[in-house]
Design a protein around this motif. Structure first.
Motif, PDB file in Angstrom:
ATOM      1  N   ALA A 127     -37.115-102.410  41.518  1.00  0.00           N
ATOM      2  CA  ALA A 127     -35.860-102.073  40.844  1.00  0.00           C
ATOM      3  C   ALA A 127     -35.831-102.692  39.448  1.00  0.00           C
ATOM      4  N   ALA A 128     -36.248-103.949  39.343  1.00  0.00           N
ATOM      5  CA  ALA A 128     -36.257-104.632  38.048  1.00  0.00           C
ATOM      6  C   ALA A 128     -37.217-103.965  37.063  1.00  0.00           C
ATOM      7  N   ALA A 129     -38.336-103.454  37.548  1.00  0.00           N
ATOM      8  CA  ALA A 129     -39.325-102.801  36.682  1.00  0.00           C
ATOM      9  C   ALA A 129     -38.727-101.598  35.946  1.00  0.00           C
ATOM     10  N   PHE A 130     -37.756-100.961  36.580  1.00  0.00           N
ATOM     11  CA  PHE A 130     -37.118 -99.791  35.977  1.00  0.00           C
ATOM     12  C   PHE A 130     -35.672-100.077  35.569  1.00  0.00           C
ATOM     13  N   LYS A 131     -35.362-101.376  35.435  1.00  0.00           N
ATOM     14  CA  LYS A 131     -34.034-101.818  34.998  1.00  0.00           C
ATOM     15  C   LYS A 131     -32.922-101.271  35.891  1.00  0.00           C
ATOM     16  N   GLY A 132     -33.217-101.255  37.194  1.00  0.00           N
ATOM     17  CA  GLY A 132     -32.244-100.763  38.157  1.00  0.00           C
ATOM     18  C   GLY A 132     -31.704-101.883  39.022  1.00  0.00           C
ATOM     19  N   LYS A 133     -30.787-101.516  39.901  1.00  0.00           N
ATOM     20  CA  LYS A 133     -30.163-102.499  40.788  1.00  0.00           C
ATOM     21  C   LYS A 133     -30.772-102.478  42.184  1.00  0.00           C
ATOM     22  N   SER A 134     -31.182-101.286  42.652  1.00  0.00           N
ATOM     23  CA  SER A 134     -31.727-101.219  44.003  1.00  0.00           C
ATOM     24  C   SER A 134     -32.846-100.189  44.072  1.00  0.00           C
ATOM     25  N   ALA A 135     -33.749-100.429  45.008  1.00  0.00           N
ATOM     26  CA  ALA A 135     -34.876 -99.521  45.204  1.00  0.00           C
ATOM     27  C   ALA A 135     -35.077 -99.299  46.692  1.00  0.00           C
ATOM     28  N   ALA A 136     -35.590 -98.129  47.018  1.00  0.00           N
ATOM     29  CA  ALA A 136     -35.896 -97.780  48.414  1.00  0.00           C
ATOM     30  C   ALA A 136     -37.037 -96.778  48.407  1.00  0.00           C
ATOM     31  N   MET A 137     -37.805 -96.789  49.482  1.00  0.00           N
ATOM     32  CA  MET A 137     -38.891 -95.825  49.617  1.00  0.00           C
ATOM     33  C   MET A 137     -38.299 -94.426  49.801  1.00  0.00           C
ATOM     34  N   MET A 138     -38.987 -93.436  49.258  1.00  0.00           N
ATOM     35  CA  MET A 138     -38.564 -92.046  49.373  1.00  0.00           C
ATOM     36  C   MET A 138     -39.009 -91.508  50.739  1.00  0.00           C
ATOM     37  N   LYS A 139     -38.220 -90.622  51.307  1.00  0.00           N
ATOM     38  CA  LYS A 139     -38.606 -89.985  52.564  1.00  0.00           C
ATOM     39  C   LYS A 139     -39.861 -89.154  52.319  1.00  0.00           C
ATOM     40  N   PRO A 140     -40.801 -89.153  53.280  1.00  0.00           N
ATOM     41  CA  PRO A 140     -42.052 -88.406  53.095  1.00  0.00           C
ATOM     42  C   PRO A 140     -41.853 -86.945  52.700  1.00  0.00           C
ATOM     43  N   ALA A 141     -40.920 -86.249  53.327  1.00  0.00           N
ATOM     44  CA  ALA A 141     -40.698 -84.835  52.996  1.00  0.00           C
ATOM     45  C   ALA A 141     -40.236 -84.682  51.550  1.00  0.00           C
ATOM     46  N   ASP A 142     -39.397 -85.600  51.090  1.00  0.00           N
ATOM     47  CA  ASP A 142     -38.926 -85.555  49.706  1.00  0.00           C
ATOM     48  C   ASP A 142     -40.077 -85.834  48.738  1.00  0.00           C
ATOM     49  N   ALA A 143     -40.949 -86.781  49.106  1.00  0.00           N
ATOM     50  CA  ALA A 143     -42.099 -87.117  48.265  1.00  0.00           C
ATOM     51  C   ALA A 143     -43.042 -85.917  48.148  1.00  0.00           C
ATOM     52  N   GLU A 144     -43.261 -85.222  49.238  1.00  0.00           N
ATOM     53  CA  GLU A 144     -44.136 -84.045  49.211  1.00  0.00           C
ATOM     54  C   GLU A 144     -43.541 -82.943  48.338  1.00  0.00           C
ATOM     55  N   ARG A 145     -42.247 -82.719  48.483  1.00  0.00           N
ATOM     56  CA  ARG A 145     -41.577 -81.667  47.710  1.00  0.00           C
ATOM     57  C   ARG A 145     -41.610 -82.003  46.211  1.00  0.00           C
ATOM     58  N   LEU A 146     -41.374 -83.239  45.868  1.00  0.00           N
ATOM     59  CA  LEU A 146     -41.324 -83.666  44.470  1.00  0.00           C
ATOM     60  C   LEU A 146     -42.701 -83.640  43.806  1.00  0.00           C
ATOM     61  N   THR A 147     -43.724 -84.106  44.535  1.00  0.00           N
ATOM     62  CA  THR A 147     -45.052 -84.251  43.934  1.00  0.00           C
ATOM     63  C   THR A 147     -45.914 -82.999  44.046  1.00  0.00           C
ATOM     64  N   GLY A 148     -45.693 -82.202  45.081  1.00  0.00           N
ATOM     65  CA  GLY A 148     -46.563 -81.060  45.336  1.00  0.00           C
ATOM     66  C   GLY A 148     -47.794 -81.434  46.149  1.00  0.00           C
ATOM     67  N   TYR A 149     -47.861 -82.670  46.599  1.00  0.00           N
ATOM     68  CA  TYR A 149     -48.985 -83.161  47.400  1.00  0.00           C
ATOM     69  C   TYR A 149     -48.517 -83.490  48.813  1.00  0.00           C
ATOM     70  N   HIS A 150     -49.464 -83.566  49.742  1.00  0.00           N
ATOM     71  CA  HIS A 150     -49.168 -83.983  51.109  1.00  0.00           C
ATOM     72  C   HIS A 150     -49.311 -85.492  51.227  1.00  0.00           C
ATOM     73  N   VAL A 151     -48.488 -86.114  52.083  1.00  0.00           N
ATOM     74  CA  VAL A 151     -48.619 -87.544  52.347  1.00  0.00           C
ATOM     75  C   VAL A 151     -50.054 -87.802  52.781  1.00  0.00           C
ATOM     76  N   GLY A 152     -50.639 -88.856  52.243  1.00  0.00           N
ATOM     77  CA  GLY A 152     -52.044 -89.160  52.483  1.00  0.00           C
ATOM     78  C   GLY A 152     -52.920 -88.598  51.384  1.00  0.00           C
ATOM     79  N   GLY A 153     -52.338 -87.750  50.542  1.00  0.00           N
ATOM     80  CA  GLY A 153     -53.057 -87.148  49.429  1.00  0.00           C
ATOM     81  C   GLY A 153     -52.226 -87.150  48.159  1.00  0.00           C
ATOM     82  N   ILE A 154     -51.187 -87.987  48.120  1.00  0.00           N
ATOM     83  CA  ILE A 154     -50.329 -88.042  46.932  1.00  0.00           C
ATOM     84  C   ILE A 154     -51.028 -88.824  45.832  1.00  0.00           C
ATOM     85  N   SER A 155     -51.168 -88.188  44.696  1.00  0.00           N
ATOM     86  CA  SER A 155     -51.756 -88.806  43.517  1.00  0.00           C
ATOM     87  C   SER A 155     -50.654 -89.036  42.487  1.00  0.00           C
ATOM     88  N   PRO A 156     -50.789 -90.078  41.679  1.00  0.00           N
ATOM     89  CA  PRO A 156     -49.813 -90.248  40.601  1.00  0.00           C
ATOM     90  C   PRO A 156     -50.069 -89.272  39.452  1.00  0.00           C
TER      91      PRO A 156
END
Length: 157
Positions: free
Chosen positions: A76-105
């Motif tokens: 959270a501090a790295a992005f000047k925020g107050k709180s951070a949480a992991m994204m749900k896997p389905a949301d991460a896949e939809r956002l990135t276009g990759y499957h969990v286990g194959g998500i690239s930055p």
């Protein structure tokens, strides 16, 4: 296995030198990054995992050693925020276009702010997911940072 992914295309377009490394992906592994490190014969701190999270409800990408745990407070501090949480896997896949286990930055469907663990920059090279399960890209950590426009800071718990 395809050797061309949105991640490899993004690296090529950015003029970043990298090598592809393939391995046998184990879908039943408890910790995917550690399994990748073992499979390619590299220390876990050199094989980076890509995690998708949210800081104050906004998506971010986090790249850290596969044997580490992210501190949500530091994230959270790295992005000047107050709180951070992991994204749900389905949301991460939809956002990135990759499957969990194959998500690239690299080459994500939607570019989001990215942070890299600062300790990774001291390595001669690192491995990052290449956008497909069982595919890693080997590159200089400074090149990864530059390609992502990432911030670097201490992120580990």
């Amino acid at each position: 296995m395809s050797r061309t992914t949105p991640a490899t295309k993004a690296l090529q377009a950015a003029g970043i030198a990298f090598e592809l490394v393939t391995y046998d992906y184990d879908p039943d592994a408890d910790r995917i990054g550690l399994q990748a490190a073992e499979a390619i014969g590299e220390p876990p701190h050199r094989v980076l995992k890509t995690l998708m999270a949210e800081v104050d409800g906004k998506p971010v990408c986090v790249v850290v050693p596969s044997d580490g745990t992210v501190s949500m407070k530091k994230l959270a501090a790295a992005f000047k925020g107050k709180s951070a949480a992991m994204m749900k896997p389905a949301d991460a896949e939809r956002l990135t276009g990759y499957h969990v286990g194959g998500i690239s930055p690299f080459g994500q469907r939607r570019k989001v702010p990215t942070a890299i663990e600062e300790a990774a920059l001291s390595e001669p090279h690192v491995y990052v997911n290449g956008g497909q399960r069982g595919l890693q890209v080997r590159l200089a950590p400074a090149d990864a940072k530059a390609a992502l426009g990432a911030v670097t800071c201490a992120l580990m718990a």
